[in-house]
Structures are given as C-alpha cells and as structure tokens.
Write an enzyme that holds these catalytic residues in place. Structure first.
Site, mmCIF file in Angstrom:
data_model
loop_
_atom_site.group_PDB
_atom_site.id
_atom_site.type_symbol
_atom_site.label_atom_id
_atom_site.label_comp_id
_atom_site.label_asym_id
_atom_site.label_seq_id
_atom_site.Cartn_x
_atom_site.Cartn_y
_atom_site.Cartn_z
ATOM 1 N N ALA A 135 32.220 25.911 53.254
ATOM 2 C CA ALA A 135 31.548 25.204 52.163
ATOM 3 C C ALA A 135 30.041 25.296 52.298
ATOM 4 O O ALA A 135 29.425 24.551 53.063
ATOM 5 C CB ALA A 135 31.996 23.748 52.151
ATOM 6 N N ILE A 168 34.396 25.704 46.160
ATOM 7 C CA ILE A 168 34.905 25.819 47.523
ATOM 8 C C ILE A 168 36.376 26.234 47.502
ATOM 9 O O ILE A 168 37.252 25.457 47.102
ATOM 10 C CB ILE A 168 34.697 24.504 48.316
ATOM 11 N N GLN A 288 43.534 66.321 29.379
ATOM 12 C CA GLN A 288 42.394 66.411 30.297
ATOM 13 C C GLN A 288 41.572 65.115 30.323
ATOM 14 O O GLN A 288 40.987 64.759 31.346
ATOM 15 C CB GLN A 288 41.520 67.604 29.932
ATOM 16 N N GLY A 348 47.325 51.133 27.428
ATOM 17 C CA GLY A 348 47.280 50.739 26.015
ATOM 18 C C GLY A 348 47.585 49.255 25.873
ATOM 19 O O GLY A 348 47.215 48.449 26.740
ATOM 20 N N GLU A 372 30.432 35.694 47.733
ATOM 21 C CA GLU A 372 29.861 36.256 48.972
ATOM 22 C C GLU A 372 28.690 37.197 48.676
ATOM 23 O O GLU A 372 28.549 38.253 49.281
ATOM 24 C CB GLU A 372 30.944 36.936 49.822
#
Ligand SMILES: Cc1cc2nc3c(=O)[nH]c(=O)nc-3n(C[C@H](O)[C@H](O)[C@H](O)COP(=O)(O)OP(=O)(O)OC[C@H]3O[C@@H](n4cnc5c(N)ncnc54)[C@H](O)[C@@H]3O)c2cc1C
Length: 398
Positions: A135, A168, A288, A348, A372
C-alpha cells in the site's frame, strides 16, 4: 510460437525450464478458465481459493526470498518469478494476480525484514495461508509517489498512522498490508518509512471496494489513529522510499512477464481462429493482411521477451536493472495491448463477446500499462538513466 522456445534462451537455466514446464502442466489441470460472476464476493472467494491452491501446489515459494522461511532460494529468483507470472497469465489472469500480489505484498519483508518479521509472515505467504498487500498509492500520490501524505507519528514503543491509501490490490481480503507512510519532516522521498500493518489492526478500515474492468480485489483504506508496534517498522526510519523502489525493481520485470503471458495467449487464439475461419473461398490466415498481423504479433512478443528475461537475468546477477526493467515493462505491456487488439480484430464480432478469451485479455492487459509506474513514468526512468550514463562517460573521457 517460433521454432525454438524462449525457455532455451541463455538467460535461463535448466531449473527455470523445468519450473515453467511443470507449472504449465499443473495450471492446465488446476486452473479453471474464466470467472463469470464479477461480483466483489465472487472475486474475493476466487482469489482466496487461488492463493490457497498456489500455496498447496508449492508455487508461492517462488514469490518470497529465504529458504529458512519456505522460499525456493535465499534471494527472490527474479527469472523464476517472471516465468511463473508468464505461465499463469497464459492460463488465468486472476491466478497471475494472486501470485504477483503474494510476491509484491511481501517483497519488502523478504528484502528488508528482520528475522522475526520474516519468520512471522513469510512462511504463511509461501503456504498461501496469509494474503499480502502493498500500500503506497494515495488519491494525490500515484505516479508522484514521493508525495504521500499518510503519516506515522512515533508514540513511545508504537507508531500511530493516519491517512488514506487507494488502489490497493487485495484490499479487503489481505491479512496484512505493507504500508508506506511519512515519519519525518523531510520533504519528498526522504521522510517515508515502511510498516507491516495487520488487517485486524484497530483503526484500519476498508473504506471502499473498487470494481475494475478486469475484476480483482481492490480497495481504498483509511487509517484513523491506527496504532502499530514499532517492531512492525521495516528497515530504518526514513528508508521507506528505498524499500519501495527496491521491491519494485524485483517485481517490475514480472509485470512485463505477465503481459507476455497475455500476449502469447492472444497469439495462440489468433492463430487458431485465422487458420479455421473460412471467407472469400479460403482461410483468414491465407490473406497477407492477416499474415502481417500475425508476424508483427510474434516478432513483438519475442522482442519483449528478450527485454524481459534480460532484465530478470541482470537482477539475478546482482547488476543494476532500473533502466532495463523499465524498458521491459514499457515494451511488453504496450506490445501486448497491440497484440491483443489484433487478436480481437481477427475474431471480428466474436472478439467482443463477453466471456470470449480475447475479450477477457483485452480487459486484463489495460491496467498493466498504468500500475507499478505508467508507461510515461518508465519513459522518464529510461531517459534519465541513459542521459546519466552518457554524461558520466563523457566526463571520464575528459
Ligand atoms: C488495477 C490496479 C491495481 C493497483 N494496485 C496497487 C497496489 O496494490 N498498491 C498500490 O500502492 N497502488 C496500486 N495501484 C495504483 C497504481 O500504482 C497507480 O494507479 C499508478 O502509480 C498511477 O497513479 P495514478 O492512478 O494516481 O495516476 P496519475 O499519477 O494521476 O497519472 C495519470 C497519468 O498521467 C500520465 N503521467 C504520469 N506521469 C507523467 C509524466 N511525468 N509526464 C507525462 N505524463 C505522465 C500517465 O499516463 C498516467 O497514467 C494500482 C492501480 C491499478 C489500476
């Protein structure tokens, strides 16, 4: 997947390959995919169950350091942590979360704890019988973490904590919190200390449960005259910022590893779908334009994996890792987001159906680019690091 597995790369040792292979097998058996009920109660229960399962399976011993306390090694094996997170993330985002928080929540104890503190908390973390939390963030101190205002005043043999923490993880289900609070008058990073606060401490209140797009336990905590014995302070007074940063230095590369796990899962899904979906008289993978997407996904994943395991290896070698861990975290989380988006596109309409794997991944990856240290914060860490190195080498050359 390319023909050679990343488990054969020179950053990793044979024991790492064995760990990843064994865990993959275990996760395939033990982790049931996808939580459909996203209520706080259901998520809490699932998380507690996962921590127990991971403890019983022996995997949490990789989240802590100190063989005397049930760890796999005397210092946290960063490469093992990364491999565990990558593997779990491929199977279940919540299992990865449960493992990661046992590590991050107890990391400061593994690295800076006294023998008494280690003996009291780490064995329970490793067995999965105590849930850990970290925390530091506050409503006005997120990216600017040195701006914390939550304060701990020394009063005889104890400290009295007042203030607030938010976002937290494990808030509400944790058995203890490693809390960073201001103990001195020194401004910014200098006046902060770290404390282990048991969840049942008088004056610690779970003020709010926060529901997020990728459900996991998250809360805002309020401390009102919360008294903790001075023996619960981690390290020296005023060392809190260093304790927080050293802990993040171990676990930052593991956020990259979790992102890799999500991205690999997305690539697997994209390959399965594009080689089975028929349209315009051929398969989607025959076009492709689809091949370009798949090629980019596979290449980005390998590039991010190289950065991730380089950072983890540097840390395990005891070498400086701040810049390299930031490069890994930034790159892996950003490319995973793109790879997952490509997978959704390949699916899709099916890709946006609630409960589909790629839809879940799309939600799971998003917070990793924020917590972080957001991507922008990683950019600053990298830039500051390389500028400093450049200036030092210029000075040396005269
Ligand atoms: C799912 C989740 C779990 C979390 N778990 C924990 C936990 O267990 N413990 C804990 O202490 N905290 C936790 N956090 C909090 C997390 O660490 C913060 O959200 C993070 O540090 C960002 O802080 P903030 O949200 O206040 O955003 P702010 O600090 O307000 O930043 C907002 C945005 O500004 C941008 N930004 C930041 N700095 C700069 C800059 N210098 N230049 C330009 N742009 C910039 C970034 O895009 C950033 O996302 C968690 C957050 C999330 C989303």
């Amino acid at each position: 997947m390319t023909s050679s597995s990343h488990l054969d790369w020179p950053f990793l040792e044979p024991r790492h390959k064995a760990l990843a292979t064994d865990l993959d097998r275990w996760a395939g058996r033990a982790l049931s995919e996808d939580l459909q009920d996203h209520s706080v109660r259901a998520v809490d229960e699932a998380c507690r169950r996962l921590v127990r399962q991971l403890g019983e399976g022996g995997w949490l011993k990789y989240a802590i350091g100190g063989t005397a306390y049930g760890a796999s090694a005397d210092t946290i094996d960063t490469r093992a942590v990364c491999l565990v997170r990558e593997t779990l993330a491929r199977h279940s985002g919540l299992a990865d979360f449960a493992f990661a928080m046992q590590g991050l929540g107890s990391g400061a104890i593994s690295i800076f704890g006294s023998p008494e503190q280690k003996g009291r908390y780490l064995p329970c973390v490793a067995k999965g019988t105590a849930i850990a939390a970290f925390a530091i963030s506050e409503p006005d101190a997120g990216s600017d973490v040195a701006a914390v205002t939550c304060a701990a005043r020394q009063d005889g043999e104890s400290y009295v904590i007042n203030g607030e923490k938010t976002w937290i993880s494990n808030g509400g289900i944790a058995d203890f919190y490693v809390v960073f609070a201001r103990t001195g008058d020194a401004a910014g990073a200098k006046g902060i200390s770290a404390f282990i606060v048991d969840a049942n401490a008088h004056g610690l209140e779970i003020a709010e449960r926060i529901e997020v797009m990728a459900p996991h336990p998250l809360a805002r905590l309020v401390f009102k005259d919360c008294r903790v014995p001075a023996t619960q302070r981690l390290g020296e007074s005023g060392q809190g910022f260093k304790i927080a940063m050293s802990t993040l230095d171990v676990f930052r590369s593991s956020v990259a590893a979790a992102a890799l796990g999500f991205a690999r899962c997305a690539l697997h899904e994209a390959l399965s779908r594009s080689t089975s979906r028929k349209m315009f008289g051929q398969q989607l993978a025959d076009f492709q334009l689809t091949q370009a997407k798949l090629a980019k996904m596979a290449t980005d994943i390998d590039a991010a994996a190289l950065l991730t395991y380089r950072a983890a290896w540097l840390k395990d070698m005891g070498l400086p890792v701040t810049v390299e861990a930031a490069m890994a975290k930034m790159t892996a989380t950003e490319i995973a987001q793109q790879a997952i988006d490509s997978a959704v596109q390949i699916f899709g309409a099916l890709g946006v159906v609630s409960g589909k794997t790629v839809e879940r991944l799309y939600r799971e990856i998003r917070p990793l680019r924020i917590y972080e240290g957001a991507t922008e914060v990683q950019q600053l860490i990298i830039a500051r690091g390389i500028i400093k190195t450049h200036q030092e080498s210029e000075r040396e050359r005269g």
